[in-house]
Design an enzyme around this catalytic site. Structure first.
Site, PDB file in Angstrom:
ATOM      1  N   ARG A  20       3.052 -14.577  36.580  1.00 25.00           N
ATOM      2  CA  ARG A  20       4.436 -14.378  36.990  1.00 25.00           C
ATOM      3  C   ARG A  20       4.721 -14.899  38.395  1.00 25.00           C
ATOM      4  NH1 ARG A  20       7.357 -11.440  33.595  1.00 25.00           N
ATOM      5  NH2 ARG A  20       8.935 -11.033  35.153  1.00 25.00           N
ATOM      6  N   ARG A  23       6.511 -19.359  39.233  1.00 27.91           N
ATOM      7  CA  ARG A  23       7.822 -19.701  38.678  1.00 27.91           C
ATOM      8  C   ARG A  23       8.079 -21.186  38.914  1.00 27.91           C
ATOM      9  NH1 ARG A  23       9.644 -16.547  34.919  1.00 27.91           N
ATOM     10  NH2 ARG A  23       7.760 -15.336  34.889  1.00 27.91           N
ATOM     11  N   HIS A 166      -9.445 -35.239  47.294  1.00 29.76           N
ATOM     12  CA  HIS A 166     -10.108 -34.123  46.605  1.00 29.76           C
ATOM     13  C   HIS A 166     -10.206 -34.425  45.119  1.00 29.76           C
ATOM     14  CE1 HIS A 166      -5.810 -33.295  45.953  1.00 29.76           C
ATOM     15  NE2 HIS A 166      -6.164 -32.557  44.911  1.00 29.76           N
ATOM     16  N   GLN A 168     -11.062 -32.221  41.208  1.00 29.04           N
ATOM     17  CA  GLN A 168     -10.975 -30.886  40.641  1.00 29.04           C
ATOM     18  C   GLN A 168     -11.947 -30.734  39.492  1.00 29.04           C
ATOM     19  OE1 GLN A 168      -6.843 -29.372  40.124  1.00 29.04           O
ATOM     20  NE2 GLN A 168      -6.218 -31.439  40.679  1.00 29.04           N
TER      21      GLN A 168
END
Ligand SMILES: [Zn+2]
Ligand SMILES: [Zn+2]
Ligand SMILES: [Zn+2]
Length: 333
Positions: A20, A23, A166, A168
């Site tokens: 939540r 957004r 970077h 991931q």
């Protein structure tokens, strides 16, 4: 808790972020690429801007989460998946779901904000590859996880949200569709010929030469026979091996060398294109040691993927791979 849901028509899994706190306007913030050095969470001195580090290579005995590192691995601040919890695989009528368990980590490749991967030294690139390896070896011990993908988005057009170099790593509780397609294809080839399809491919292209871009003792870079994207490049180890993390040391060294050479060639020939890089390795706990062959794919973003591709999964590539290979081969480094 994010959720993994399976599309009942195609069987494809997707991650639904139910967090939540995330957004749509947060995503917009995340996409901004104008974060300067002074606010960059990956610059030395800003270690407190990220969650505490999981791994760091430090030369001067500096304390964790302080400056003085060469490579630093931290959890992603906005993870697509979360580490804590149980999978809870369930069916809801015809639907399948499970909790979004996994790991999402960021490998900060260098303390230098403006140093691109292509401009790093071979030794620095090799150190980044070692960080990948070390994290994979560690995460593999988690029995809930089945597959790890390491990837790099370079440039805003390729999806990078921060300019500081970077990559991931995402560890998943399922084997994703594209990996599954490659594994099944390799399995079919092996079933009929008793040989690894990637070994066959490297061998044939090394004789043919038209699609070879560069090579060294351990790795060959080719433009694949049927690439989805213009200038798509695969880096294949010449020696068979299913898993990136099990490769011998000199393969990392030679992969670092060849990666630098390929990225520099792309920078010269294509004027510093944004690109995606992905490491494809065998899933854990699956007996594909003879069948699969780890490799790295580099895909410059030159052409746009649009309605036709999204609608069909069928790609139009305007550059024949033989031509792409020649252009990259002819670059004077
Ligand atoms: Zn930075
Ligand atoms: Zn092979
Ligand atoms: Zn692949």
């Amino acid at each position: 808790m994010p959720e993994l849901r399976r599309d009942p028509v195609t069987g494809r899994w997707v991650i639904i972020a139910t967090d939540r706190q995330k957004r749509p306007n947060d995503f917009r913030v995340e996409r901004a690429t104008l974060i300067g050095r002074e606010h960059c969470p990956f610059c030395p001195g800003h270690e407190s801007f990220t969650p505490p580090e999981i791994l760091a290579y430090r030369q001067n005995g500096s304390e964790p989460n302080t400056a003085g590192w060469d490579v630093r691995v931290v959890p992603n601040k906005f993870p697509a998946l979360q580490v804590e919890g149980t999978l809870d695989r369930v069916g809801e009528g015809m639907f399948d779901r499970m909790n979004g368990i996994g790991a999402h980590e960021v490998i900060i490749e260098t303390p230098e904000h403006d140093r691109s991967f292509a401009a790093m030294s071979e030794a620095d690139i090799e150190r980044v590859l070692w960080a990948y390896r070390e994290r994979i070896v560690d995460l593999k011990r988690d029995f809930r996880l089945r597959y790890i993908v390491v990837f790099k988005n370079h440039g805003a057009a390729a999806g990078a949200t921060l300019e500081h170099p970077h990559s991931q790593l995402i560890a998943l509780p399922i084997v994703p569709g594209y990996a599954r397609e490659e594994i099944e294809g390799a399995r079919r080839h092996f079933a009929s010929k008793d040989r690894c399809v990637f070994c066959d491919l490297a061998r044939q292209d090394l004789v043919d030469r038209r699609r070879v871009i560069a090579e060294n003792a351990d790795i060959v870079a080719i433009a694949p026979y049927a690439p989805r994207f213009a200038f798509e490049t695969w880096l294949l180890p010449k020696r068979h091996g299913a898993r990136f993390e099990e490769a011998p040391r000199q393969e990392y060294e030679n992969l670092a060398r060849l990666l630098k050479s390929i990225l520099q060639r792309m920078d010269r020939a294509l004027e510093f294109p944004p690109y995606n890089m992905v490491v494809h390795s065998a899933p854990f706990n699956e007996d594909v040691g003879d069948v699969f062959h780890w490799h790295v794919e580099v895909m410059p973003k030159i052409t746009r993927v649009a309605g036709f591709e999204w609608g069909t999964g069928f790609y139009i590539n305007p550059t024949p791979p033989e031509e792409a290979a020649q252009v990259l081969r002819d670059v004077n480094l």
